[in-house]
Design an enzyme around this catalytic site. Structure first.
Site, PDB file in Angstrom:
ATOM      1  N   CYS A  61       0.797  -1.209   0.000  1.00 25.26           N
ATOM      2  CA  CYS A  61       0.000   0.000   0.000  1.00 25.26           C
ATOM      3  C   CYS A  61       0.841   1.275   0.000  1.00 25.26           C
ATOM      4  O   CYS A  61       1.681   1.452   0.877  1.00 25.26           O
ATOM      5  CB  CYS A  61      -0.888  -0.034   1.242  1.00 25.26           C
ATOM      6  N   TYR A 192      -5.303   6.043  -8.940  1.00 25.98           N
ATOM      7  CA  TYR A 192      -6.460   5.224  -8.581  1.00 25.98           C
ATOM      8  C   TYR A 192      -7.701   5.653  -9.358  1.00 25.98           C
ATOM      9  O   TYR A 192      -8.524   4.814  -9.743  1.00 25.98           O
ATOM     10  CB  TYR A 192      -6.714   5.325  -7.075  1.00 25.98           C
TER      11      TYR A 192
END
Length: 350
Positions: A61, A192
């Site tokens: 992440c 994203y």
């Protein structure tokens, strides 16, 4: 890191339904639901104390990776222990299957969700990383991925190692904040928005903004070694965690494919410079990164096939950025060796 709910909660959160929905619903990143702060004066009820808290992360992440880099640069390894989740989640989200018996050895839990439940049952959000857990109570303290690293830099100073860098120097904070706002909106989150876009227009708008900002940042870094000032700051950490994932994941998986990072001479050299700086590359696990994105995001990669490439050996090649002046740690010093239990997969093995 990103999330597993389309309404992404801060860093990456998890849940099988959300994984399947990626690319089918408009992408939105929510604010962190638990914004408590751990401060020197304990004004939120959480005072800085060595050994009291545990940082839960996924090395996959980018949002959690910020905390990993900051913790290491500041020398907080002994003060703030580390729980590393498996990069592959099940329907209960981040899990500690990398540890013996599938339990975090300090918190004694199998799933990060157990710390969330200890804080608040049935709260309306995903289980996200990074997260800081209070060890004595087992309760989540905060999942505010934007604030965690700023507080590590400014509130935990009494526990910083000798020679630790000032990652958020007060005279430069206004400029750092301005740079980070654009990087967050168009690059960190922009990748994203491209990858989880549910329409052509949504994708193209995010794609255009992403590469416009990357071009701007590239121009800024053409004649300066770091984004703000002459040393590494929080701004460099936040940009690095996206750049290091760009070619392995975002270029193909998220369709951020105008060009690769390796095809921008400035950004590629800048990223290699940081990667080779102690505290950056030694926190990066390309194997975790690739397996998480390609195997968990089933909504946009239903086969779960993980690409064999790209070639990662270039990360350790000379960058020559030192010719621009500046010094990563200023008058300080680099962090010491990586603790044995925190070493990561080298690039040539990922």
């Amino acid at each position: 890191m990103s999330d597993t709910t389309t309404d992404a909660t801060g860093g990456d959160s998890a849940g099988s339904e959300g994984n399947d929905s990626y690319g089918h619903k408009p992408f939105k990143r929510s604010k962190s639901h638990f914004p408590d702060r751990i401060t020197a004066d304990g004004r939120d009820g959480w005072p800085v104390e060595p050994g009291r808290y545990r940082l839960a992360v996924s090395r996959a992440c980018p949002w959690a990776s910020r905390a990993l880099v900051s913790r290491r640069l500041l020398g907080l390894e002994d003060a703030l222990s580390l729980a590393v989740a498996d990069p592959i989640q099940d329907d209960r989200s981040w899990r500690f299957t990398l540890d013996p018996d599938g339990k975090d050895p300090v918190l004694g839990i199998r799933y990060l969700s157990e710390a969330y439940d200890a804080r608040e049952r049935d709260y309306p959000g995903g289980v996200s990383v990074p997260a800081i857990v209070d060890v004595p109570s087992g309760r989540l303290v905060t999942n505010d991925y934007q604030q965690i690293t700023l507080d590590l830099a400014t509130e935990w100073t009494a526990l910083h190692r000798p020679g630790a860098p000032d990652l958020y120097p007060e005279p430069l904070r206004a400029e750092i904040d301005e740079v980070m706002e654009g990087v967050y909106r168009d690059i960190n989150n922009g990748a994203y928005k491209c990858g989880f876009a549910s329409s052509q227009q949504e994708y193209e708008e995010a794609y255009t903004a992403l590469f416009a900002r990357l071009d701007q940042v590239s121009a800024r870094l053409a004649d300066r070694r770091y984004l703000v000032g002459d040393t590494i700051t929080e701004a460099d950490i936040r940009l690095f965690t996206t750049l290091v994932r760009f070619d392995p994941v975002y270029h193909g998986h998220f369709k951020c494919n105008r060009n690769k990072l390796t095809e921008d001479p400035v950004l590629w050299a800048y990223a290699r410079d940081l990667y080779q700086t102690p505290g950056f590359g030694d926190t990066v696990d390309f194997d975790h990164i690739k397996r998480h994105y390609y195997q968990v995001h089933t909504g946009i990669n239903p086969t779960g096939i993980v690409p064999a490439g790209p070639d990662l050996s270039g990360w350790t090649t000379p960058h020559h950025r030192e010719q621009l002046g500046g010094s990563p740690f200023g008058d300080g010093t680099p962090p010491g060796p990586v603790p044995p239990g925190e070493r990561v997969t080298p690039p040539d093995a990922a």
